[in-house]
Motif scaffolding. Structure first.
Motif, short mmCIF file in Angstrom:
data_model
loop_
_atom_site.label_atom_id
_atom_site.label_comp_id
_atom_site.label_asym_id
_atom_site.label_seq_id
_atom_site.Cartn_x
_atom_site.Cartn_y
_atom_site.Cartn_z
N ARG A 135 0.84 -1.20 0.00
CA ARG A 135 0.00 0.00 0.00
C ARG A 135 0.87 1.25 0.00
NH1 ARG A 135 -4.85 -1.83 -1.44
NH2 ARG A 135 -5.56 -3.44 -0.05
N ARG A 136 0.50 2.20 -0.84
CA ARG A 136 1.23 3.46 -0.89
C ARG A 136 0.54 4.48 0.01
NH1 ARG A 136 1.61 5.17 -6.90
NH2 ARG A 136 -0.48 4.33 -6.95
N SER A 137 1.34 5.38 0.55
CA SER A 137 0.78 6.43 1.39
C SER A 137 0.05 7.45 0.52
CB SER A 137 1.89 7.13 2.18
OG SER A 137 2.65 7.95 1.31
N GLN A 138 -0.79 8.25 1.14
CA GLN A 138 -1.50 9.30 0.41
C GLN A 138 -0.50 10.27 -0.22
OE1 GLN A 138 -5.21 9.60 0.06
NE2 GLN A 138 -4.11 10.53 -1.62
N ASP A 139 0.58 10.58 0.47
CA ASP A 139 1.60 11.48 -0.08
C ASP A 139 2.27 10.88 -1.32
OD1 ASP A 139 1.15 13.48 1.76
OD2 ASP A 139 2.75 12.83 3.13
#
Length: 156
Positions: A135-139
């Motif tokens: 999962r990638r961060s929102q940033d």
């Protein structure tokens, strides 16, 4: 009416453009872009600036769905509900019409103001949120899409 959260309001402000779906007389969908969607006092409103078909449809069938997605965050919300056309003498009508004119200029016509009684709200997440592994961060997601669209963020 279901509560509009602070995050929902933030997405609406950041996205700046939403899409309102109504039902045409023949049962086909009508999709109309809206830059006037706003949240005031916990409720959703939009102004009819140039959408006669949307208003015709809502007078006949008040069912409405509004989709709002922040293209850089790749997330947003789906609001379903019932639309109410506010009379021009209504204080809420004046509040939204005044906001539209203050935001866009006094030359903008506000033919109608629509208030939405939300009956369901669901998050809208792009595959960037759902399928990325890990999962990638929102940033990270925002950075990816700033690059993809060739823009730089304003000071956040």
């Amino acid at each position: 009416m279901i509560e509009i959260t602070e995050d929902m309001e933030t997405i609406i402000k950041q996205a700046m453009l939403s899409f309102v779906a109504t039902v045409n007389e023949d049962g086909t969908p009508n999709l109309s872009p809206k830059a006037s969607l706003t949240v005031k006092n916990g409720a959703l409103y939009f102004a009819d600036i140039a959408s006669p078909r949307t208003i015709q449809n809502l007078k006949r069938n008040p069912a409405v769905e509004i989709n709002v997605v922040d293209i850089f965050q790749r997330r947003g919300y789906r609001f379903k509900g019932r639309a109410f056309l506010l009379p021009s003498s209504d204080d809420e009508h004046s509040m939204i019409a005044d906001w539209v004119r203050a935001t866009n200029g006094p030359e903008y016509p506000v033919d109608h103001v629509v208030k939405i009684e939300t009956t369901s709200i669901a998050p809208l997440l792009s595959p960037a949120h759902v399928f990325a592994d890990p999962r990638r961060s929102q940033d990270e997601i925002k950075s990816t899409y700033y690059q993809k669209y060739g823009v730089k963020p304003l000071a956040e």
